[in-house]
Structure formats: structure tokens, C-alpha cells
Design a protein around this motif. Structure first.
Motif, short mmCIF file in Angstrom:
data_model
loop_
_atom_site.label_atom_id
_atom_site.label_comp_id
_atom_site.label_asym_id
_atom_site.label_seq_id
_atom_site.Cartn_x
_atom_site.Cartn_y
_atom_site.Cartn_z
N ILE A 125 1.52 16.48 3.78
CA ILE A 125 1.25 15.26 4.57
C ILE A 125 0.02 14.56 4.01
CG2 ILE A 125 0.52 14.36 6.81
CD1 ILE A 125 2.01 16.74 8.09
N GLN A 126 -1.03 15.33 3.76
CA GLN A 126 -2.27 14.73 3.27
C GLN A 126 -2.06 14.07 1.91
OE1 GLN A 126 -4.26 14.58 5.58
NE2 GLN A 126 -6.39 14.94 5.12
N LEU A 127 -1.18 14.67 1.08
CA LEU A 127 -0.86 14.07 -0.22
C LEU A 127 -0.17 12.71 -0.01
CD1 LEU A 127 -0.73 14.40 -3.34
CD2 LEU A 127 1.55 15.38 -3.03
N GLY A 128 0.75 12.66 0.96
CA GLY A 128 1.43 11.40 1.27
C GLY A 128 0.43 10.35 1.72
N LEU A 129 -0.54 10.76 2.54
CA LEU A 129 -1.56 9.82 3.02
C LEU A 129 -2.43 9.34 1.87
CD1 LEU A 129 -2.64 11.60 6.34
CD2 LEU A 129 -0.95 9.79 6.02
N LEU A 130 -2.69 10.25 0.93
CA LEU A 130 -3.48 9.89 -0.25
C LEU A 130 -2.73 8.84 -1.09
CD1 LEU A 130 -6.16 10.72 -1.61
CD2 LEU A 130 -4.87 12.33 -2.98
N ILE A 131 -1.40 9.03 -1.24
CA ILE A 131 -0.59 8.05 -1.97
C ILE A 131 -0.66 6.70 -1.26
CG2 ILE A 131 1.76 7.44 -2.71
CD1 ILE A 131 2.33 10.46 -2.89
N LEU A 132 -0.64 6.75 0.08
CA LEU A 132 -0.71 5.51 0.85
C LEU A 132 -2.04 4.79 0.61
CD1 LEU A 132 0.82 3.85 3.01
CD2 LEU A 132 -0.57 5.01 4.70
N ILE A 133 -3.14 5.54 0.65
CA ILE A 133 -4.46 4.94 0.41
C ILE A 133 -4.53 4.42 -1.03
CG2 ILE A 133 -6.94 5.40 0.32
CD1 ILE A 133 -6.52 7.50 2.51
N ALA A 134 -3.87 5.12 -1.95
CA ALA A 134 -3.90 4.70 -3.35
C ALA A 134 -3.10 3.43 -3.60
CB ALA A 134 -3.36 5.83 -4.23
N THR A 135 -2.14 3.12 -2.71
CA THR A 135 -1.27 1.95 -2.93
C THR A 135 -2.05 0.63 -3.04
OG1 THR A 135 0.59 3.07 -1.90
CG2 THR A 135 0.72 0.68 -2.03
N PRO A 136 -2.91 0.29 -2.05
CA PRO A 136 -3.70 -0.94 -2.23
C PRO A 136 -4.65 -0.85 -3.42
CG PRO A 136 -3.85 -0.15 0.04
CD PRO A 136 -3.17 0.91 -0.74
N ILE A 137 -5.13 0.36 -3.73
CA ILE A 137 -6.04 0.52 -4.87
C ILE A 137 -5.30 0.21 -6.17
CG2 ILE A 137 -7.58 2.12 -6.10
CD1 ILE A 137 -8.06 3.57 -3.50
N MET A 138 -4.05 0.70 -6.27
CA MET A 138 -3.22 0.40 -7.43
C MET A 138 -2.98 -1.10 -7.55
SD MET A 138 -2.51 3.10 -9.06
CE MET A 138 -1.21 2.46 -10.12
N ARG A 139 -2.78 -1.72 -6.39
CA ARG A 139 -2.55 -3.16 -6.38
C ARG A 139 -3.74 -3.90 -6.97
NH1 ARG A 139 -3.70 -6.74 -1.51
NH2 ARG A 139 -4.93 -7.94 -2.98
N VAL A 140 -4.95 -3.50 -6.55
CA VAL A 140 -6.15 -4.15 -7.08
C VAL A 140 -6.27 -3.88 -8.58
CG1 VAL A 140 -8.66 -4.24 -6.94
CG2 VAL A 140 -7.32 -4.08 -4.85
N ALA A 141 -5.98 -2.64 -8.99
CA ALA A 141 -6.06 -2.29 -10.40
C ALA A 141 -5.10 -3.15 -11.21
CB ALA A 141 -5.75 -0.81 -10.59
N PHE A 142 -3.90 -3.35 -10.68
CA PHE A 142 -2.93 -4.19 -11.38
C PHE A 142 -3.43 -5.63 -11.49
CE2 PHE A 142 0.49 -7.29 -11.10
CZ PHE A 142 1.09 -7.05 -12.33
N THR A 143 -4.08 -6.10 -10.43
CA THR A 143 -4.60 -7.47 -10.45
C THR A 143 -5.67 -7.64 -11.51
OG1 THR A 143 -4.29 -7.33 -8.05
CG2 THR A 143 -5.19 -9.35 -8.89
N VAL A 144 -6.49 -6.60 -11.71
CA VAL A 144 -7.49 -6.65 -12.78
C VAL A 144 -6.79 -6.91 -14.11
CG1 VAL A 144 -9.23 -5.36 -14.07
CG2 VAL A 144 -9.08 -5.06 -11.61
N VAL A 145 -5.73 -6.15 -14.37
CA VAL A 145 -4.99 -6.28 -15.62
C VAL A 145 -4.39 -7.68 -15.74
CG1 VAL A 145 -3.05 -5.41 -16.97
CG2 VAL A 145 -4.48 -3.83 -15.68
N SER A 146 -3.81 -8.18 -14.64
CA SER A 146 -3.14 -9.49 -14.71
C SER A 146 -4.15 -10.60 -14.98
CB SER A 146 -2.34 -9.76 -13.45
OG SER A 146 -3.19 -10.12 -12.40
N PHE A 147 -5.36 -10.49 -14.40
CA PHE A 147 -6.39 -11.50 -14.69
C PHE A 147 -6.90 -11.37 -16.12
CE2 PHE A 147 -7.17 -11.87 -9.93
CZ PHE A 147 -6.64 -13.13 -9.86
N LEU A 148 -6.90 -10.14 -16.63
CA LEU A 148 -7.29 -9.93 -18.04
C LEU A 148 -6.32 -10.65 -18.96
CD1 LEU A 148 -8.34 -6.18 -18.58
CD2 LEU A 148 -9.57 -8.22 -19.34
N ILE A 149 -5.01 -10.48 -18.66
CA ILE A 149 -4.00 -11.13 -19.49
C ILE A 149 -4.11 -12.64 -19.38
CG2 ILE A 149 -1.50 -11.40 -19.83
CD1 ILE A 149 -1.21 -8.51 -18.84
N GLN A 150 -4.41 -13.13 -18.17
CA GLN A 150 -4.55 -14.57 -17.97
C GLN A 150 -5.89 -15.09 -18.49
OE1 GLN A 150 -3.91 -15.43 -13.82
NE2 GLN A 150 -1.71 -15.14 -13.98
#
Lengths: 276, 128
Positions: free
Chosen positions: B79-104
Motif C-alpha cells: 500500500i505504501q509503495l502505491g502511495l509513493l507512486i501516487l506522490i511521485a506522479t505530480p513530481i514526474m509531471r513537473v520533471a517532464f515539464t522541465v524537459v519540455s521547456f528545455l526543448i522549447q
């Protein structure tokens, strides 16, 4: 059995939260503390998790429609995540009674906002480009039918400060603070309502993740409690969004506002008498 | 704006973010559900007393501890691993946005998103 009760309660909270657009977060903490007698810190931890789940789920749909403004969201997230980090840190320092009273005040305010309903957007008379907003590329446009409607962003410092407050409340109380976020964007920064609500929803997940990180590493997130809460809220929100597609629940919104008001009074009372 | 000349348009970024968020929520919900079944079927639910706050043991509060506990197939760990994945989801989103702004090549927003990302990662370590 305990898990089943928590699951059902959270299902209702998620369902009503999605239907009324107020989010399930505001009722999860009072539900767990007042009804189930859970310590407020465990309750906040479980609530944060459900906030991330519902906002990320909803944001996935909104982003695709092109209403949310990612630059604006990212810029303001600097304020909300930092606020959330400090708020979550503060939660460990101050007494649970004080947290309960603050929570009650926020509940009363949310109830007041939903009674009043949404005020029309401020007059577009001063819709001239704002220097700060322009240099930060915050101005954008949103789709309305086939045309795209451009808009300008105003009062960036005020909005930024309000977002810091929203983040702090989110970290301290484990809620999404959607109401404060929309207030900052819609009223202070003069952003179109639809853009404000969707961008806010988009930001809630990131803000809550900052708080949840602190709560998790502090040991405030218990898997046995968070599991039924998260699954319940997610299932409820899914059901709610299915029903929402073909109804305009004004009556339900008022009923929910009355519930929130009562919970607010009870939180303040229990906090002051030291029962929380 | 001259977004049309850029290889990664804002619309494409929006679409990828929306998929990322959806996948993150689904995977974490399924993990929490699986952990929940383990938790309930194995009767790990031993009359929990949430009225008294004790805090979680260290193996359920750090990223490494949670992954280690989950691999032992403990319901609470999964369960705690699932919750960790959940918390990581918005973090991944921000990380992806960093990359997309880099490309732009949007330098200002690479900076903005990097600040947000570091606050998020710092908070996951408890600010210590």
C-alpha cells in the motif's frame, strides 16, 4: 470492518466533492477525526493522498481540453509548493487543537463561498497587458467553440502571495485549498473563471505532493488508514463525475455547504474543548 | 507566440502530461488495491488504534525503506509503495515539464520548474 466503514465514508465524500466541485479533501479530515476518532495528523496524511489522486485524475481530463495555463500554473507552484512545505513543517510544531480550530475556520469560509456562489468576472475594462505578466509569458488564450479567446493576467505579486497562503493551508490542513487558489486567480489576477478552476485543479496535485512528501517522511501516512480513504475517494469521484455530466446540482451544493458549516463549527468546538 | 516552429508544441506537451497523470493514478490505485487485499486477507488489520498517534516505523517512511518492505509482500508495504507512486506522479509531471521547456528553449521556465522540482524532492526527504 473498520476499513469498510472508512471506505464507505470516503466514497460519499469523494462523490459529493466531485458533484459539488468542492473536492472531497475538506470533509475527509473532519469525517475521520469527528466520526472515527482518528488523530488529526493521521487524518491529514490520508486526506493529502486522496487529494493528489482526485486532482491528478481530474487534471488529466482538463489539460487535454486546453483550458489550463501551464506556465501560469508552474509559476504559481513556486509559491504553493514552498508554502506547502512550510505548512507541513508547521503542522509538526503546533498543537493538534490549534490545527483543528484553523481547520474549522477554513471550513466555515468554504461554506460561505459556496453559499455566495461564483461572482461574475470583474469588468474587462482594464484588460490591458500587465508588464510583469507579459514578461513572464503568463498571458494566454482558451478555446471557446472554434475560436480561441485571448486573456491577460494581472496583479501577479498579489496572486503569488495568495498562492503562498493556499500552499501553507494545504500543508497544514491536508486539503487542496482549491477555493483559495481560484480566489487568487479569478478575483485577484482577473483570469477567466474556467481557466482559473482548471489551472487550480492542475496545481492542487503538485502542492499536495509537496505536503505529502513531508507527511510521509515524518511517519504521518499510515497505509491501513490511507488505503480505504484513497480508494473510497477515487471511486466516489469517478461516480460523481459520471453523474455530473448531466445535472446542475444547486440544491446539492447548498446541502453540502450546510454539512461543511456544521463540520466547521464542530471542529472549532472540539479543538477548543481539547477533544481533538 | 512562435510555438508553431518548435518541435514540441504546447498542445503536445498538454497531451503527454494528461497521459502521464492518468497512468500514474491508475498504477498507484491498482497497487494500493493489491496491497489492500493482502492487508485484509492476511488480517494485518489488527484493531488499529488511530486515536493515539505513534507515527510510522522507519521502513514505511523513506523511499528505500518502502521499496524494501513492499518486496517482502507485506500488505502495508505494498500500500505504501502505491502511495509513493501516487506522490511521485505530480513530481514526474513537473520533471517532464522541465524537459519540455528545455526543448522549447524557454530558459526562464526551465528555471521556474527546476525550483518547483527541487522543493518537491526536498520535501520527500523530510527536509533533512
Amino acid at each position: 470492518m473498520f476499513s469498510a466503514f472508512i471506505f464507505s465514508g470516503s466514497l460519499m465524500a469523494g462523490f459529493l466533492g466531485a458533484l459539488t466541485g468542492l473536492g472531497g479533501g475538506v470533509v475527509i479530515v473532519p469525517l475521520l477525526t469527528l466520526v472515527f476518532g482518528v488523530d488529526i495528523r493521521y487524518a491529514i496524511g490520508a486526506s493529502l493522498v486522496s487529494v493528489i489522486a482526485t486532482s491528478s485524475g481530474a487534471a488529466a481530463a482538463y489539460v487535454k481540453e486546453g483550458f489550463s495555463n501551464i506556465r501560469l500554473g508552474m509559476f504559481l507552484e513556486m509559491a504553493t509548493t514552498f508554502g506547502a512545505f512550510l505548512g507541513a513543517g508547521l503542522a509538526a510544531l503546533i498543537s493538534t487543537k490549534v490545527i483543528a480550530v484553523i481547520f474549522g475556520i477554513v471550513l466555515l469560509y468554504s461554506a460561505y463561498l459556496s453559499f455566495r456562489g461564483h461572482e461574475p468576472d470583474p469588468e474587462d475594462a482594464e484588460d490591458t497587458p500587465d508588464f510583469l505578466a507579459h514578461s513572464l509569458h503568463l498571458d494566454s488564450s482558451y478555446p471557446e467553440g472554434q475560436v480561441s479567446v485571448p486573456y491577460h493576467v494581472h496583479h501577479v505579486p498579489t496572486g503569488f502571495s495568495l498562492m503562498f497562503l493556499a500552499g501553507g493551508l494545504s500543508g497544514l490542513l491536508g486539503i487542496g485549498s482549491g477555493a483559495v487558489k481560484v480566489l487568487a486567480m479569478d478575483q485577484a489576477m482577473h483570469i477567466p473563471f474556467k481557466v482559473s478552476t482548471t489551472t487550480s485543479n492542475f496545481m492542487i496535485g503538485v502542492t499536495a505532493a509537496a505536503s505529502a512528501g513531508v507527511y510521509l517522511s515524518r511517519g504521518y501516512i499510515d497505509p491501513g488508514l490511507a488505503m480505504p480513504v484513497m480508494l473510497g475517494v477515487v471511486a466516489g469521484a469517478l461516480l460523481g463525475s459520471k453523474v455530473l455530466a448531466n445535472s446542475k446540482p444547486t440544491v446539492l451544493r447548498i446541502v453540502f455547504a450546510v454539512i461543511i458549516m456544521n463540520l466547521g463549527v464542530e471542529m472549532i468546538y472540539n479543538g477548543m474543548t481539547g477533544r481533538i | 507566440m512562435s510555438d508553431k516552429k518548435v518541435a514540441l508544441s504546447d498542445e503536445k506537451v498538454d497531451l503527454i502530461i494528461s497521459i502521464l497523470l492518468r497512468v500514474g493514478v491508475v498504477i498507484s490505485s491498482l497497487t494500493v488495491l493489491a496491497g489492500g487485499l493482502f492487508y485484509l486477507l492476511r488480517h494485518e488489520e489488527q484493531t488499529p488504534n488511530y486515536h493515539i498517534f505513534v507515527g510510522e516505523p522507519s521502513q514505511l517512511t523513506s523511499v528505500r525503506g518502502i521499496i524494501e518492505t513492499a518486496t517482502t509482500l507485506s500488505g502495508r508495504g505494498i500500500i505504501q509503495l502505491g502511495l509513493l507512486i501516487l506522490i511521485a506522479t505530480p513530481i514526474m509531471r513537473v520533471a517532464f515539464t522541465v524537459v519540455s521547456f528545455l526543448i522549447q528553449k524557454d530558459r526562464v521556465y526551465v528555471g521556474v520548474t527546476l525550483i518547483v522540482l527541487s522543493v518537491l524532492l526536498f520535501s520527500l526527504t523530510g527536509g533533512r
